[in-house]
Design an enzyme around this catalytic site. Structure first.
Site, PDB file in Angstrom:
ATOM      1  CE  LYS A 287      17.855 -40.277  87.196  1.00  0.00           C
ATOM      2  NZ  LYS A 287      18.423 -39.166  86.413  1.00  0.00           N
ATOM      3  NE  ARG A 361      29.082 -37.857  85.596  1.00  0.00           N
ATOM      4  CZ  ARG A 361      28.701 -36.693  85.070  1.00  0.00           C
ATOM      5  NH1 ARG A 361      29.445 -35.625  85.225  1.00  0.00           N
ATOM      6  NH2 ARG A 361      27.567 -36.605  84.389  1.00  0.00           N
TER       7      ARG A 361
END
Ligand code: BES
Ligand code: MG
Ligand code: ZN
Length: 510
Positions: A287, A361
């Site tokens: 990120k 996920r």
């Protein structure tokens, strides 16, 4: 709305609460005042404020009218020396009386106004270093208590200079069960806020699990806590979870909580699953550094779910709940997942990891597979999965009934929710993968992010009562929620507790 009575909390009683006096430190007082309905209306005090006014021969209403224009919603005025027991009294505007659920805002105006007003009043007194405050229940003791407890919270554990710890109690007659419930709801959300706000080097997976274990220790007779280590995670063949955790030096933990609140121990449990990434750097798909510190709260799903279970235990809710939280860090390292890597989840499905930042996920996939082993009544998962600032939780579910029950609670708590679809369109995006059964990102990358993420999770759900809450959009609070200070929000902990009171148990099975 009919509430299922909470057993063992005592019946609803009217408790005249006497003010603190004598040798104890003097109290502050927070009182509510409504906006005038019409121009020729006088000052419209709450019941408690009117009683206080009478006890000092109308001096409060007199002072209110000479001190300035009528108080607008959320605005306050402070009076000193009106009453010997209350050297400082804050009067706060509650907005118009008798406003209820607002369809446009998707919340209950009255409740939100009370939370905001009480929180503003308590904070003013906290700033004046008043350590004990009596609070006008404003006709809704639960909302008033929530406003006080949530409004006063500040994460200053690691600062030398701390805010004054303020204790609160209701002023005047109050439904004490409602007040108590509000305190517990507030405390529950504050626990989630504390876990989310705390730095990632303080709340590691291990510390997170130990904290929850300790918070549940008073209820040990009804609670079991399992802190599953890496060897257990390996034996369960949770390959997707392990692939994320192996990028970090910090050992993963699969936290498993059992709360048996039902007299019928065979009652199928509700399984709550929470994403527990204690820090999300993005991994090799790193990120940007600006704002990355906020990713210490990427365990918000685990924090809200586990705090909700602590609260359910404190409230002695008569249901069985199992909480599951895969806890680990998402870090770049020589051992980390690489874009294009393929891993095998617990149910045997293979996943191509094209973006290591879509890690939530992955860990949830294995947790959802495991959730089914408890033959649950329903599975609900909460996760800070896709970055947005919606100021509403996103809900995706394969069951209408679940949605209805939840939506009611979201209105009551003010947490708010948007329903999002589970179209096949999104499933197609993640089932077309060059190397594996699934891809962890949709082929159109970020568009419809929350829906593709949910479609991915659904590949690991066979139960037909499943709801997924993407809570990334409510993770932080700048100034959107007036009764929460800036920082990590702990939303929607209260909703996760409350929904069990408003969802008739058998409705879930229809
Ligand atoms: N933890 C983030 C999502 C997030 C971002 C939560 C900002 C709260 C605030 C998650 O793991 C993530 O990185 N999601 C990606 C998914 C994408 C790579 C498909 C996102 O939303 O950008
Ligand atoms: Mg990520
Ligand atoms: Zn994440």
């Amino acid at each position: 709305l009919l509430l299922i009575p909470i057993p063992l909390l005592g019946t609803t009683t009217l408790n005249p609460v006497t003010s603190v006096s004598g040798s104890l430190a003097p109290s502050g007082l927070v009182l509510g005042v409504y906006e005038k309905q019409s121009n020729n209306d006088g000052i419209h005090l709450t019941e408690a404020a009117a009683a206080f006014d009478r006890s000092i021969s109308g001096k409060l209403s007199e002072m209110l009218s000479i001190s300035g224009p009528p108080l607008k919603k959320g605005k306050s005025r402070i009076f000193y020396g009106l009453h010997q027991d209350f050297p400082s009294a804050v009067v706060v505007g509650l907005g118009k009386s008798g406003t209820g659920v607002c369809g446009k805002e998707n919340w209950n105006n009255c409740k939100e106004n009370i939370r905001a007003a009480v929180s503003a009043g308590c904070r003013q007194l906290q700033d004046l270093e008043v350590a004990h405050v009596e609070v006008d229940p404003c006709g809704d003791g639960q909302s008033a208590a929530e406003g006080a407890v949530l409004g006063l919270f500040e994460y200053d554990e690691l600062k030398t200079k701390k805010k004054v710890r303020v204790t609160t109690q209701p002023y005047g007659s109050v439904d004490s069960a409602a007040w108590q419930k509000g305190v517990m709801y507030g405390d529950g959300q504050n626990l989630a806020r504390q876990l989310m706000e705390a730095p990632a080097n303080h709340i590691t997976p291990t510390v997170f699990a130990n904290t929850i274990e300790q918070k549940l220790s008073p209820f040990a007779h009804k609670v079991a806590v399992h802190k599953r280590p890496q060897s257990w995670i390996e034996s369960e063949q949770m390959g997707a979870f392990l692939s994320v955790s192996k990028g970090s030096e910090e050992p993963p933990i699969f936290l498993e909580l059992h709360y048996k609140g039902s007299l019928d121990s065979a009652q199928p449990p509700l399984v709550l699953v929470g994403k527990g990434i204690t820090f999300d750097s993005g991994g090799i798909s790193l990120k940007p550094s600006s704002g990355m510190d906020a990713m210490r709260a990427d365990m918000g799903g685990a924090a809200t779910v586990c705090s909700a279970i602590v609260t359910a235990a404190a409230l002695k809710l008569p249901i069985n709940i199992i909480g599951l939280a895969p806890l680990c860090e998402n870090m770049p390292s020589g051992k980390a997942n690489k874009p294009g890597d393929v891993v095998r989840a617990k149910n045997g499905k293979t996943i191509q990891i094209d973006n290591t930042d879509a890690e939530g996920r992955l860990i949830l996939a294995d947790a959802l597979c495991y959730a089914h082993s408890f033959k649950p009544r329903a599975i609900i998962n909460a996760a800070t999965l896709t970055g947005t600032n919606t100021q509403a939780a996103l809900m995706l579910s394969n069951k209408h009934r679940l949605i209805n029950g939840f939506s009611l609670s979201f209105i009551i708590t003010g947490d708010r929710v948007w329903r999002m679809p589970l179209f096949q369109h999104y499933t197609k995006q993640i089932t077309e993968s060059a190397l594996a059964d699934l891809n962890n990102i949709g082929k159109y990358s970020r568009s419809g992010g929350a829906c593709t993420a949910a479609a991915f999770l659904r590949e690991f759900v066979t139960a037909d009562h499943w709801a997924h809450l993407d809570i990334a959009g409510v993770m932080t609070n700048k100034d959107e929620v007036p009764y929460l200070r800036k920082g990590m929000s702990g939303r929607p902990t209260r909703t996760l507790v409350d929904t069990h009171l408003h969802t008739k148990q058998d409705n879930l099975l229809e």
